[in-house]
Design a protein around this motif. Structure first.
Motif, PDB file in Angstrom:
ATOM      1  N   GLY A 310      28.659 -72.719  51.945  1.00 30.82           N
ATOM      2  CA  GLY A 310      29.425 -73.906  52.315  1.00 30.82           C
ATOM      3  C   GLY A 310      29.929 -74.700  51.125  1.00 30.82           C
ATOM      4  N   ASP A 311      29.325 -74.502  49.947  1.00 29.60           N
ATOM      5  CA  ASP A 311      29.783 -75.184  48.739  1.00 29.60           C
ATOM      6  C   ASP A 311      31.150 -74.642  48.325  1.00 29.60           C
ATOM      7  OD1 ASP A 311      27.444 -76.588  48.673  1.00 29.60           O
ATOM      8  OD2 ASP A 311      26.802 -75.897  46.702  1.00 29.60           O
ATOM      9  N   THR A 312      31.940 -75.494  47.690  1.00 22.66           N
ATOM     10  CA  THR A 312      33.274 -75.093  47.259  1.00 22.66           C
ATOM     11  C   THR A 312      33.461 -75.302  45.761  1.00 22.66           C
ATOM     12  OG1 THR A 312      34.226 -77.298  47.682  1.00 22.66           O
ATOM     13  CG2 THR A 312      34.261 -75.702  49.495  1.00 22.66           C
ATOM     14  N   VAL A 313      34.361 -74.521  45.187  1.00 22.54           N
ATOM     15  CA  VAL A 313      34.768 -74.691  43.793  1.00 22.54           C
ATOM     16  C   VAL A 313      36.288 -74.555  43.726  1.00 22.54           C
ATOM     17  CG1 VAL A 313      34.384 -72.227  43.293  1.00 22.54           C
ATOM     18  CG2 VAL A 313      34.507 -73.879  41.408  1.00 22.54           C
ATOM     19  N   ARG A 314      36.904 -75.404  42.917  1.00 20.68           N
ATOM     20  CA  ARG A 314      38.353 -75.337  42.694  1.00 20.68           C
ATOM     21  C   ARG A 314      38.592 -75.372  41.192  1.00 20.68           C
ATOM     22  NH1 ARG A 314      43.117 -76.665  45.789  1.00 20.68           N
ATOM     23  NH2 ARG A 314      44.880 -77.224  44.430  1.00 20.68           N
ATOM     24  N   ILE A 315      39.341 -74.397  40.693  1.00 22.58           N
ATOM     25  CA  ILE A 315      39.640 -74.281  39.263  1.00 22.58           C
ATOM     26  C   ILE A 315      41.153 -74.258  39.107  1.00 22.58           C
ATOM     27  CG2 ILE A 315      39.368 -72.850  37.193  1.00 22.58           C
ATOM     28  CD1 ILE A 315      36.808 -71.710  38.489  1.00 22.58           C
ATOM     29  N   GLU A 316      41.677 -75.150  38.262  1.00 28.62           N
ATOM     30  CA  GLU A 316      43.131 -75.301  38.153  1.00 28.62           C
ATOM     31  C   GLU A 316      43.472 -75.875  36.784  1.00 28.62           C
ATOM     32  OE1 GLU A 316      46.688 -76.714  41.208  1.00 28.62           O
ATOM     33  OE2 GLU A 316      44.686 -77.576  41.414  1.00 28.62           O
ATOM     34  N   MET A 317      44.704 -75.705  36.367  1.00 24.47           N
ATOM     35  CA  MET A 317      45.181 -76.268  35.109  1.00 24.47           C
ATOM     36  C   MET A 317      46.589 -76.812  35.308  1.00 24.47           C
ATOM     37  SD  MET A 317      45.412 -74.441  31.351  1.00 24.47           S
ATOM     38  CE  MET A 317      43.669 -74.641  30.954  1.00 24.47           C
ATOM     39  N   PHE A 318      46.823 -78.022  34.795  1.00 27.64           N
ATOM     40  CA  PHE A 318      48.118 -78.666  34.926  1.00 27.64           C
ATOM     41  C   PHE A 318      48.795 -78.781  33.568  1.00 27.64           C
ATOM     42  CE2 PHE A 318      45.653 -80.024  38.538  1.00 27.64           C
ATOM     43  CZ  PHE A 318      46.564 -80.035  39.594  1.00 27.64           C
ATOM     44  N   ASP A 319      50.133 -78.708  33.571  1.00 24.50           N
ATOM     45  CA  ASP A 319      50.861 -78.918  32.327  1.00 24.50           C
ATOM     46  C   ASP A 319      50.932 -80.413  32.017  1.00 24.50           C
ATOM     47  OD1 ASP A 319      52.944 -80.023  33.859  1.00 24.50           O
ATOM     48  OD2 ASP A 319      54.146 -78.200  33.805  1.00 24.50           O
ATOM     49  N   LYS A 320      51.575 -80.761  30.930  1.00 26.97           N
ATOM     50  CA  LYS A 320      51.588 -82.158  30.496  1.00 26.97           C
ATOM     51  C   LYS A 320      52.404 -83.049  31.426  1.00 26.97           C
ATOM     52  CE  LYS A 320      50.746 -80.863  25.704  1.00 26.97           C
ATOM     53  NZ  LYS A 320      51.284 -80.772  24.319  1.00 26.97           N
ATOM     54  N   SER A 321      53.192 -82.436  32.311  1.00 24.53           N
ATOM     55  CA  SER A 321      53.950 -83.201  33.298  1.00 24.53           C
ATOM     56  C   SER A 321      53.210 -83.321  34.626  1.00 24.53           C
ATOM     57  CB  SER A 321      55.319 -82.546  33.529  1.00 24.53           C
ATOM     58  OG  SER A 321      56.081 -82.534  32.341  1.00 24.53           O
ATOM     59  N   GLY A 322      52.012 -82.732  34.682  1.00 23.67           N
ATOM     60  CA  GLY A 322      51.207 -82.823  35.891  1.00 23.67           C
ATOM     61  C   GLY A 322      51.462 -81.754  36.925  1.00 23.67           C
ATOM     62  N   HIS A 323      52.130 -80.663  36.518  1.00 18.52           N
ATOM     63  CA  HIS A 323      52.416 -79.572  37.448  1.00 18.52           C
ATOM     64  C   HIS A 323      51.405 -78.435  37.284  1.00 18.52           C
ATOM     65  CE1 HIS A 323      56.579 -81.365  36.794  1.00 18.52           C
ATOM     66  NE2 HIS A 323      56.287 -81.629  38.061  1.00 18.52           N
ATOM     67  N   SER A 324      50.959 -77.894  38.394  1.00 19.73           N
ATOM     68  CA  SER A 324      50.024 -76.769  38.351  1.00 19.73           C
ATOM     69  C   SER A 324      50.711 -75.562  37.716  1.00 19.73           C
ATOM     70  CB  SER A 324      49.546 -76.424  39.759  1.00 19.73           C
ATOM     71  OG  SER A 324      48.590 -75.383  39.729  1.00 19.73           O
ATOM     72  N   ILE A 325      50.046 -74.935  36.775  1.00 17.72           N
ATOM     73  CA  ILE A 325      50.639 -73.812  36.047  1.00 17.72           C
ATOM     74  C   ILE A 325      50.361 -72.486  36.730  1.00 17.72           C
ATOM     75  CG2 ILE A 325      50.661 -72.547  33.858  1.00 17.72           C
ATOM     76  CD1 ILE A 325      49.732 -75.160  32.495  1.00 17.72           C
ATOM     77  N   PHE A 326      49.104 -72.266  37.090  1.00 20.05           N
ATOM     78  CA  PHE A 326      48.661 -70.961  37.599  1.00 20.05           C
ATOM     79  C   PHE A 326      48.353 -70.983  39.094  1.00 20.05           C
ATOM     80  CE2 PHE A 326      47.138 -71.608  33.240  1.00 20.05           C
ATOM     81  CZ  PHE A 326      47.588 -70.481  32.578  1.00 20.05           C
ATOM     82  N   GLY A 327      48.510 -72.147  39.752  1.00 19.60           N
ATOM     83  CA  GLY A 327      47.960 -72.285  41.077  1.00 19.60           C
ATOM     84  C   GLY A 327      46.452 -72.482  40.969  1.00 19.60           C
ATOM     85  N   ALA A 328      45.787 -72.560  42.096  1.00 18.06           N
ATOM     86  CA  ALA A 328      44.360 -72.888  42.084  1.00 18.06           C
ATOM     87  C   ALA A 328      43.495 -71.752  42.617  1.00 18.06           C
ATOM     88  CB  ALA A 328      44.099 -74.144  42.910  1.00 18.06           C
ATOM     89  N   ILE A 329      42.389 -71.537  41.934  1.00 20.47           N
ATOM     90  CA  ILE A 329      41.296 -70.752  42.503  1.00 20.47           C
ATOM     91  C   ILE A 329      40.513 -71.725  43.374  1.00 20.47           C
ATOM     92  CG2 ILE A 329      39.183 -69.464  42.033  1.00 20.47           C
ATOM     93  CD1 ILE A 329      40.359 -68.830  39.242  1.00 20.47           C
ATOM     94  N   GLU A 330      40.400 -71.439  44.642  1.00 19.97           N
ATOM     95  CA  GLU A 330      39.672 -72.331  45.553  1.00 19.97           C
ATOM     96  C   GLU A 330      38.814 -71.474  46.473  1.00 19.97           C
ATOM     97  OE1 GLU A 330      40.482 -76.299  48.274  1.00 19.97           O
ATOM     98  OE2 GLU A 330      42.179 -75.077  47.583  1.00 19.97           O
ATOM     99  N   GLN A 331      37.507 -71.531  46.262  1.00 17.22           N
ATOM    100  CA  GLN A 331      36.609 -70.621  46.960  1.00 17.22           C
ATOM    101  C   GLN A 331      35.435 -71.356  47.599  1.00 17.22           C
ATOM    102  OE1 GLN A 331      36.297 -67.969  43.265  1.00 17.22           O
ATOM    103  NE2 GLN A 331      36.296 -66.459  44.924  1.00 17.22           N
ATOM    104  N   THR A 332      34.930 -70.771  48.667  1.00 15.33           N
ATOM    105  CA  THR A 332      33.755 -71.282  49.348  1.00 15.33           C
ATOM    106  C   THR A 332      32.663 -70.221  49.319  1.00 15.33           C
ATOM    107  OG1 THR A 332      35.153 -72.603  50.839  1.00 15.33           O
ATOM    108  CG2 THR A 332      32.873 -72.184  51.550  1.00 15.33           C
ATOM    109  N   VAL A 333      31.447 -70.633  49.062  1.00 16.29           N
ATOM    110  CA  VAL A 333      30.320 -69.695  49.081  1.00 16.29           C
ATOM    111  C   VAL A 333      30.001 -69.357  50.542  1.00 16.29           C
ATOM    112  CG1 VAL A 333      27.898 -69.327  48.486  1.00 16.29           C
ATOM    113  CG2 VAL A 333      29.403 -70.605  46.931  1.00 16.29           C
ATOM    114  N   GLU A 334      29.818 -68.068  50.792  1.00 17.68           N
ATOM    115  CA  GLU A 334      29.574 -67.603  52.167  1.00 17.68           C
ATOM    116  C   GLU A 334      28.346 -66.708  52.205  1.00 17.68           C
ATOM    117  OE1 GLU A 334      32.081 -64.406  54.352  1.00 17.68           O
ATOM    118  OE2 GLU A 334      32.985 -66.334  54.874  1.00 17.68           O
ATOM    119  N   GLN A 335      27.408 -67.021  53.096  1.00 16.59           N
ATOM    120  CA  GLN A 335      26.202 -66.197  53.243  1.00 16.59           C
ATOM    121  C   GLN A 335      26.583 -64.853  53.879  1.00 16.59           C
ATOM    122  OE1 GLN A 335      22.774 -67.505  52.652  1.00 16.59           O
ATOM    123  NE2 GLN A 335      22.433 -65.293  52.565  1.00 16.59           N
ATOM    124  N   VAL A 336      26.078 -63.759  53.278  1.00 17.60           N
ATOM    125  CA  VAL A 336      26.348 -62.437  53.840  1.00 17.60           C
ATOM    126  C   VAL A 336      25.041 -61.703  54.090  1.00 17.60           C
ATOM    127  CG1 VAL A 336      28.612 -62.241  52.765  1.00 17.60           C
ATOM    128  CG2 VAL A 336      26.604 -61.434  51.522  1.00 17.60           C
TER     129      VAL A 336
END
Length: 336
Positions: A310-336
Motif C-alpha cells: 500500500g505504500d507509494t513512491v514517486r520519483i521525478e525530475m523537473f527542469d529549471k522552468s518546472g517542467h517534468s523531464i522524464f515523466g514520473a516513476i510512480e509505484q505502489t508496493v503490492e503483497q504477492v
C-alpha cells in the motif's frame, strides 16, 4: 529528443517519439519497432528519430495523447543492467551504521554490481513484495543507456557512448542483503526488478543541466505522498556516469542497450555531516536505508520502517522552468 516504449502485449513494446512537454507522441515503427532496435543501429536511426521529434514539435505528423501509465520502462528488458555507486556518501552512511570503515579504494575505484535485466518493471507497475521481513526499499537514481562500448574505453570517450538518460527506482530488499553479501558472491535475491522513468532523453535535451556526464538538477522522491528526497544529482558525486561506463567496460565490451545506474543519489548535509530530512529543511534522502542509518548513528536504533503493501513512491525530475523531464516513476508496493 524524448523516447518511450508503449505497452502493446509484446515483450519489448512499441517505440514512440514523445513531445518535449510529454503531452503527445507519434509512432516510430517506420524507423525502428523497438528502442533496442534503434540502439543496435543508433548512428543510422538516431538522426531519423530526431527528425521525427522535430516534426512532432511542429505538428507536421499525426500525434496521439501521451499517457505515462501506458508505458513500459524505455527498455522493458535489456542485454545488461549494471548499477554503480557514484555517491560515496551513501556508502559511508551504510557502513558507519554497522561500525565498518570505507576502504580507501572506494574513492577511486567505483563499486558496481550486475543486476537482473530480463524483466524490468514499468514506471507505474506495482512493486511485488512476498514477505515484509525482506525490507522493501526504493532507491532513486539516474541511469544511462549506451550504444556499443569498446573494452578499455577511457572516461572521456565513454561520455560519447551515453546515448540516453533516464531515472531509476532500483528496488532493494534490505533484509536479504546481509546474508547474500556474507556469502561473498554479491546481490541476487535482494535485487528484484528495477523500474525506469516513462521517458528516456538524449543528453542534449537536458541543455546546460547535462555537464561532465552528470545531471545538475535535484531528484525528487516522494514517499506516501510526502516529500522524502530532493537531493542534488550532481553534488557529492564521487564518479561521473561516464566513469561508471568506463569502469563497466574495463575488461569487456558493452553491447548497445546496456543500462548503467548511478547508485542512490545522496548528498551530505550543509555542515558536511549526514543530511537532514526534507521536513527539517534538508535535502532528504533517495532511499529509506539512509534515514534509518542516520537514526541508528544518532540514537542507536532504527525508527523509520521500510515499505509496506500500500505504500507509494514517486520519483521525478523537473527542469529549471518546472517542467517534468522524464515523466514520473510512480509505484505502489503490492503483497504477492
Amino acid at each position: 529528443m524524448k523516447l518511450a516504449t508503449l505497452k502493446n502485449g509484446a515483450r519489448d513494446g512499441r517505440l514512440v517519439v514523445v513531445s518535449k512537454d510529454l503531452t503527445r507522441y507519434t509512432d516510430a515503427a517506420g524507423i525502428a519497432p523497438t528502442l533496442q532496435a534503434a540502439l543496435d543501429k543508433w548512428d543510422v536511426y538516431a538522426p531519423k528519430l530526431q527528425q521525427l521529434a522535430e516534426q512532432v514539435e511542429l505538428g507536421s505528423v499525426p500525434t496521439a495523447r501521451f499517457h505515462e501509465h501506458d508505458c513500459e520502462s524505455p527498455l522493458p528488458r535489456a542485454y545488461q543492467w549494471a548499477d554503480g555507486s557514484a555517491y560515496i556518501n551513501h556508502v559511508e552512511l551504510v557502513r558507519k551504521a554497522r561500525g565498518a570503515e570505507v576502504p580507501e579504494s572506494f574513492y577511486d575505484d567505483p563499486l558496481m554490481y550486475q543486476g537482473g535485466s530480463d524483466a524490468f518493471l514499468g514506471p507505474r507497475d506495482a512493486i511485488p513484495l512476498g514477505d515484509m521481513a525482506w525490507g522493501c526499499d526504493m532507491e532513486g537514481e539516474i541511469a544511462v543507456i549506451t550504444d556499443d562500448v569498446p573494452m578499455g574505453v577511457s572516461e572521456a570517450d565513454a561520455a560519447g557512448h551515453i546515448k540516453l538518460v533516464m531515472l531509476c527506482n532500483d528496488v532493494s530488499l534490505r533484509g536479504l542483503i546481509p546474508g547474500e553479501l556474507a556469502k561473498g558472491f554479491g546481490f541476487f535475491q535482494s535485487k528484484p526488478p528495477s523500474a525506469f522513468s516513462p521517458v528516456a532523453v538524449t543528453p542534449d535535451e537536458l541543455g546546460d543541466a547535462w555537464k561532465d556526464s552528470l545531471v545538475h538538477l535535484p531528484l525528487r522522491v516522494d514517499h506516501n505522498g510526502e516529500p522524502f528526497g530532493r537531493a542534488e544529482a550532481a553534488e557529492d558525486a564521487t564518479f561521473s556516469l561516464a566513469r561508471l561506463v568506463a569502469h563497466a567496460a574495463k575488461t569487456r565490451p558493452l553491447t548497445a542497450g546496456t543500462v548503467i545506474g548511478s547508485g542512490t543519489v545522496s548528498n551530505k548535509g550543509a555542515d558536511g555531516g549526514p543530511g537532514k530530512p526534507v521536513s527539517e529543511g534538508g535535502l532528504g534522502y533517495s532511499c529509506i536505508a539512509e534515514i534509518r542509518m542516520i537514526e541508528k548513528i544518532a540514537t542507536g536504533d532504527f525508527k523509520t520502517p521500510f515499505m509496506s503493501p500500500g505504500d507509494t513512491v514517486r520519483i521525478e525530475m523537473f527542469d529549471k522552468s518546472g517542467h517534468s523531464i522524464f515523466g514520473a516513476i510512480e509505484q505502489t508496493v503490492e503483497q504477492v
